[in-house]
Write a protein that holds these residues in place. Structure first.
Motif, PDB file in Angstrom:
ATOM      1  N   ARG A 194       0.850  -1.187   0.000  1.00  0.00           N
ATOM      2  CA  ARG A 194       0.000   0.000   0.000  1.00  0.00           C
ATOM      3  C   ARG A 194       0.887   1.238   0.000  1.00  0.00           C
ATOM      4  NH1 ARG A 194      -3.467   0.311   5.205  1.00  0.00           N
ATOM      5  NH2 ARG A 194      -4.189  -1.668   4.295  1.00  0.00           N
ATOM      6  N   VAL A 195       0.580   2.179  -0.873  1.00  0.00           N
ATOM      7  CA  VAL A 195       1.327   3.434  -0.949  1.00  0.00           C
ATOM      8  C   VAL A 195       0.592   4.479  -0.127  1.00  0.00           C
ATOM      9  CG1 VAL A 195       2.029   5.328  -2.450  1.00  0.00           C
ATOM     10  CG2 VAL A 195       2.382   2.963  -3.181  1.00  0.00           C
ATOM     11  N   VAL A 196       1.285   5.085   0.824  1.00  0.00           N
ATOM     12  CA  VAL A 196       0.726   6.149   1.655  1.00  0.00           C
ATOM     13  C   VAL A 196       1.512   7.420   1.355  1.00  0.00           C
ATOM     14  CG1 VAL A 196       0.253   6.946   3.992  1.00  0.00           C
ATOM     15  CG2 VAL A 196       0.041   4.515   3.437  1.00  0.00           C
ATOM     16  N   VAL A 205       5.774   3.032   1.451  1.00  0.00           N
ATOM     17  CA  VAL A 205       5.126   1.789   1.019  1.00  0.00           C
ATOM     18  C   VAL A 205       5.024   0.878   2.237  1.00  0.00           C
ATOM     19  CG1 VAL A 205       5.216  -0.187  -0.531  1.00  0.00           C
ATOM     20  CG2 VAL A 205       6.090   2.033  -1.299  1.00  0.00           C
ATOM     21  N   HIS A 206       3.807   0.412   2.522  1.00  0.00           N
ATOM     22  CA  HIS A 206       3.567  -0.470   3.674  1.00  0.00           C
ATOM     23  C   HIS A 206       3.165  -1.853   3.175  1.00  0.00           C
ATOM     24  CE1 HIS A 206       3.497   2.786   6.757  1.00  0.00           C
ATOM     25  NE2 HIS A 206       3.153   3.510   5.709  1.00  0.00           N
ATOM     26  N   GLY A 213      -9.444  10.184  -0.949  1.00  0.00           N
ATOM     27  CA  GLY A 213      -8.035   9.857  -0.780  1.00  0.00           C
ATOM     28  C   GLY A 213      -7.734   8.422  -0.425  1.00  0.00           C
ATOM     29  N   ARG A 214      -8.698   7.521  -0.556  1.00  0.00           N
ATOM     30  CA  ARG A 214      -8.471   6.095  -0.286  1.00  0.00           C
ATOM     31  C   ARG A 214      -8.876   5.322  -1.526  1.00  0.00           C
ATOM     32  NH1 ARG A 214      -7.633   5.120   5.062  1.00  0.00           N
ATOM     33  NH2 ARG A 214      -8.379   2.961   4.967  1.00  0.00           N
ATOM     34  N   LEU A 251      -7.167  -1.933  -0.396  1.00  0.00           N
ATOM     35  CA  LEU A 251      -6.701  -0.554  -0.322  1.00  0.00           C
ATOM     36  C   LEU A 251      -5.263  -0.477  -0.816  1.00  0.00           C
ATOM     37  CD1 LEU A 251      -7.413   2.337   0.582  1.00  0.00           C
ATOM     38  CD2 LEU A 251      -6.504   1.751   2.846  1.00  0.00           C
ATOM     39  N   ARG A 252      -5.034   0.356  -1.834  1.00  0.00           N
ATOM     40  CA  ARG A 252      -3.705   0.425  -2.442  1.00  0.00           C
ATOM     41  C   ARG A 252      -3.037   1.792  -2.292  1.00  0.00           C
ATOM     42  NH1 ARG A 252      -1.911  -4.544  -2.503  1.00  0.00           N
ATOM     43  NH2 ARG A 252      -3.150  -5.968  -3.806  1.00  0.00           N
ATOM     44  N   VAL A 253      -3.795   2.871  -2.295  1.00  0.00           N
ATOM     45  CA  VAL A 253      -3.201   4.206  -2.218  1.00  0.00           C
ATOM     46  C   VAL A 253      -3.984   5.037  -1.213  1.00  0.00           C
ATOM     47  CG1 VAL A 253      -2.560   6.304  -3.473  1.00  0.00           C
ATOM     48  CG2 VAL A 253      -2.474   4.087  -4.637  1.00  0.00           C
ATOM     49  N   VAL A 254      -3.257   5.735  -0.363  1.00  0.00           N
ATOM     50  CA  VAL A 254      -3.847   6.686   0.574  1.00  0.00           C
ATOM     51  C   VAL A 254      -3.122   8.017   0.383  1.00  0.00           C
ATOM     52  CG1 VAL A 254      -4.291   7.249   2.994  1.00  0.00           C
ATOM     53  CG2 VAL A 254      -4.387   4.855   2.233  1.00  0.00           C
ATOM     54  N   PHE A 255      -3.893   9.067   0.119  1.00  0.00           N
ATOM     55  CA  PHE A 255      -3.263  10.385  -0.037  1.00  0.00           C
ATOM     56  C   PHE A 255      -4.136  11.435   0.645  1.00  0.00           C
ATOM     57  CE2 PHE A 255      -5.935   9.626  -3.675  1.00  0.00           C
ATOM     58  CZ  PHE A 255      -6.561  10.839  -3.946  1.00  0.00           C
TER      59      PHE A 255
END
Length: 414
Positions: free
Chosen positions: A220-222, A240-241, A315-316, A324-328
């Protein structure tokens, strides 16, 4: 192509045309005598060449006035609209092309003492001169954009475009689906990307690309930065988590567009920021123009009404399987209210006109979203405005007048 290359491209094309066309005309087109002597044609071409230099100087003067006026009167950030206007660079390109063509074409008049005038080349120069004058008229017409109404309408239109396009497509993210299972905790980061270089602004995020990279790595990219943020050396761009493989940093960097200035793209806060800049500059003691601030609030009011009907938490981003792949980071409703109204409230606290328009905007928002949870922050903001009015330097009669919402500022009490 960078806009500064446009005049150079015009000039190179004109010099190539001026070198080729007379040769073709000399070889293929029979001599046509239109009663134009070689000396007259030479004088005309020379006059065009010298006159275009003077016209180019006028264009630079007009451009300087436009940029300076917009920077001083509106906002330094708004001056880029005129400094990077393609019409300005196309105008300079046509002027350079006309000058270069006329100067190069003089070499083919009375060549080798024949007294011959390349009439086609001469007529092309006349056409380019007419085109230059038309473009100059268009450039002068562009001065109308400096009127405050046109300026505010331009910013409002850009904001409406961003809201319509950005939120409808959720920043061009892939379709989101309910997760099939609760989201796994992020855990410690397996990869951290930091920025190295001179300060830059985040202009755009390629969310689909980031989601694809996160899925490929199984993580997951945060994002550690939002669109509109400035990043400096050592700033965390993203983490990246849960990744099972390292993502090449070059691919991650390609998904984050950085630039020297904030842009409208993917940033609905930016048109609001510029509108607020214009409003608070108008409220400064040096200018003291509350009517302009009220006009800016008209556009701000419309943008907030449109934002109030949007799903702001975009943003999710999940993949097709719901993971869930991207959180911004994205601004919430209270962020928008604060950006739109805080500074105008502070600098316009002594203007009855501004306070009445500000209250009208908030009351209208409350009526629009009365059944929504976002109505609570609007009510609190109305109470904040009333408290600020109560504690202001206005007398009791003026405070009572300021608490009456009025869409015109000072026009109709409602």
């Amino acid at each position: 192509m960078p806009v500064w290359l446009i005049p150079i491209a015009y000039m190179m094309a004109s010099m190539l045309l001026a070198g080729v066309l007379p040769r073709v005309e000399h070889a293929l087109v029979p001599h046509v005598d239109l009663g134009i002597s070689a000396s007259s044609a030479l004088a005309a071409l020379s006059a065009v060449a010298s006159g275009m230099m003077a016209l180019t100087g006028i264009v630079f003067t007009v451009a300087f006035v436009m940029v300076q006026f917009s920077a001083v009167t509106y906002s330094p950030r708004f001056a880029a609209r005129f400094a990077n206007d393609p019409l300005l660079f196309h105008a300079l390109g046509i002027f350079f092309a006309t000058f270069s063509y006329a100067l190069t074409a003089t070499a083919w008049v009375d060549r080798e003492g024949t007294g011959r005038v390349p009439i086609v080349s001469w007529l092309v120069c006349v056409v380019m001169l007419v085109a230059s004058l038309l473009v100059f008229a268009m450039l002068i017409r562009r001065l109308a954009d400096l009127q405050i109404g046109n300026t505010l309408r331009f910013l409002g239109d850009r904001g409406r475009e961003i809201i319509a396009e950005g939120f409808s497509s959720a920043y061009d993210a892939p379709p989101t689906h309910p997760a099939r299972a609760p989201d796994a905790p992020e855990g410690p980061p397996t990869q951290t990307l930091r920025f190295g270089g001179s300060p830059r602004y985040v202009e755009r995020l390629d969310i689909p690309a980031l989601a694809a990279l996160a899925r490929r790595a199984g993580g997951r990219v945060v994002m550690g930065c939002a669109v509109g943020d400035m990043v400096t050396s050592g700033s965390v761009l993203l983490r990246v988590h849960g990744g099972t493989a390292q993502i090449p940093e070059a691919e991650l960097l390609r998904a984050i567009a950085l630039g020297l200035e904030r842009t409208f793209e993917q940033d609905p806060k930016y048109p609001l920021r510029l509108l607020v800049d214009i409003a608070i500059k108008a409220l400064s003691p040096a200018i003291n123009d509350p009517t302009t601030a009220v006009q800016a609030l008209d556009q701000i009011d419309d943008l907030l009404r449109r934002l109030a009907r949007q799903k702001l938490d975009v943003g999710r981003v999940r993949d097709a399987e719901g993971t869930l792949r991207v959180v911004f980071p994205t601004p919430n409703w209270e962020d928008y209210l604060s950006l739109a109204f805080d500074e105008i409230r502070m600098f316009g606290i002594t203007s009855i006109q501004v306070l009445r328009r500000l209250r009208a905007a908030l009351v209208g928002l409350e009526e629009l979203i009365i059944e929504d949870e976002r109505a609570g922050p609007v009510r609190r903001y109305i109470a904040h405005i009333d408290a600020a009015i109560e504690g202001s330097s206005l007398d009791e009669l003026d405070r009572g007048s300021a608490r009456r919402e009025d869409p015109q500022g000072l026009g109709l009490s409602r």
